[in-house]
Design an enzyme around this catalytic site. Sequence first.
Site, short mmCIF file in Angstrom:
data_model
loop_
_atom_site.label_atom_id
_atom_site.label_comp_id
_atom_site.label_asym_id
_atom_site.label_seq_id
_atom_site.Cartn_x
_atom_site.Cartn_y
_atom_site.Cartn_z
CE LYS A 139 -57.60 58.07 28.53
NZ LYS A 139 -57.12 58.73 29.78
CD GLU B 3 -57.48 57.21 33.35
OE1 GLU B 3 -57.97 58.18 33.98
OE2 GLU B 3 -56.96 57.35 32.22
CB CYS C 16 -60.41 58.82 31.72
SG CYS C 16 -60.45 60.46 32.47
N1 CDV Z 1 -57.39 60.87 32.58
C1 CDV Z 1 -58.02 61.60 31.64
O1 CDV Z 1 -58.24 61.14 30.53
N2 CDV Z 1 -58.40 62.85 32.00
C2 CDV Z 1 -59.00 63.79 31.09
C3 CDV Z 1 -58.65 65.21 31.43
C4 CDV Z 1 -57.22 65.48 31.19
C5 CDV Z 1 -59.48 66.20 30.64
C6 CDV Z 1 -60.52 63.65 31.06
O2 CDV Z 1 -61.08 63.66 29.97
O3 CDV Z 1 -61.14 63.61 32.12
#
Ligand code: CDV
Length: 309
Positions: A123, A46, A168
């Site tokens: 996202k 990401e 993510c």
């Molecule tokens: N970049 C992200 O989406 N990070 C989130 C953190 C903030 C919990 C994740 O779900 O890994």
Amino acid sequence: MRNITVGAAQLGPIQKAEGRQNVVARMITLLDEAASKGADLVVFPELALTTFFPRWYMTDSAEIDSWFEKEMPNAAVQPLFDAARKHGCAITFGFAEKTPDGHYFNTSIFVDKEGNIAGKYRKVHLPGHSEWDDNRAFQHLEKRYFEPGDLGFPVYRTLGGIFGMCICNDRRWPETFRVMGLQNVEMVTLGFNTPSVNSEKGGEGIEQRLFHHRLSLQAGAYQNATWVVAVAKAGSEDDHHLMGGTLIVDPNGHIVGELPGEDDGVLVHTCDLDETKFGKSTIFDFARHRRIEHYGLITERTGAEEPAE
Ligand code: CDV
């Protein structure tokens, strides 16, 4: 057999002052290594081109815009596209996208072996907050800088299979995988920047974080009979530590490879897309077994509510 050799190309930390050209050179080194080991597809993290800038509170619009790509490919990224095409290797990576009509997204693209953009994802689940928060050990301002993705969870036919992406935090939501599972996805690729500790003070530490990471990916893979390739940006970015945990999960939910460490590195694994067939035709044959008449709350209700007294 429909074998795809995948390179999960983890990036170590990218400091705030590091320019895109330098990062792209690092990505090409990883691409070269993966291609020399036979990779058909290389997956990067990401926001691969920069530091994880949403940790920084900014108000100046020019400064904010400096973290976003206004076109893709652009001059800084073109060498990566050229190298991928030279190797005949598909790539996928995340970046901050500013659209021509002024919208801001946390985006991933999938570039096929011929250098065409075969898939795009923005996202959907944006973690964090939008204003400065004194109660946090550090800031996580994705809700400030990005809009929720407007493309849903599309899948696309490429490399002889059905591929999808998420980014993510999306991996923590079963809906992410199920929407792609309902389109018969065979491989989900994703990148992540996960801080080793919660930004909320007193939260969980790195062992718990890695456990939840693996748990989410293994469940998503198994329950939708799909391969999952998850790639970290890791290590200490300007004293903010990101966990590693780059890994590949098979359609039975087993982790088939995990990259140790927090530096630049590639995990290469050959994945047979036909291994998704057993799960999709037996326990997770959705057409035979799902009972959508009981799933209405999933789309009717966002937050949890207690039953009436
Ligand atoms: N970049 C992200 O989406 N990070 C989130 C953190 C903030 C919990 C994740 O779900 O890994």
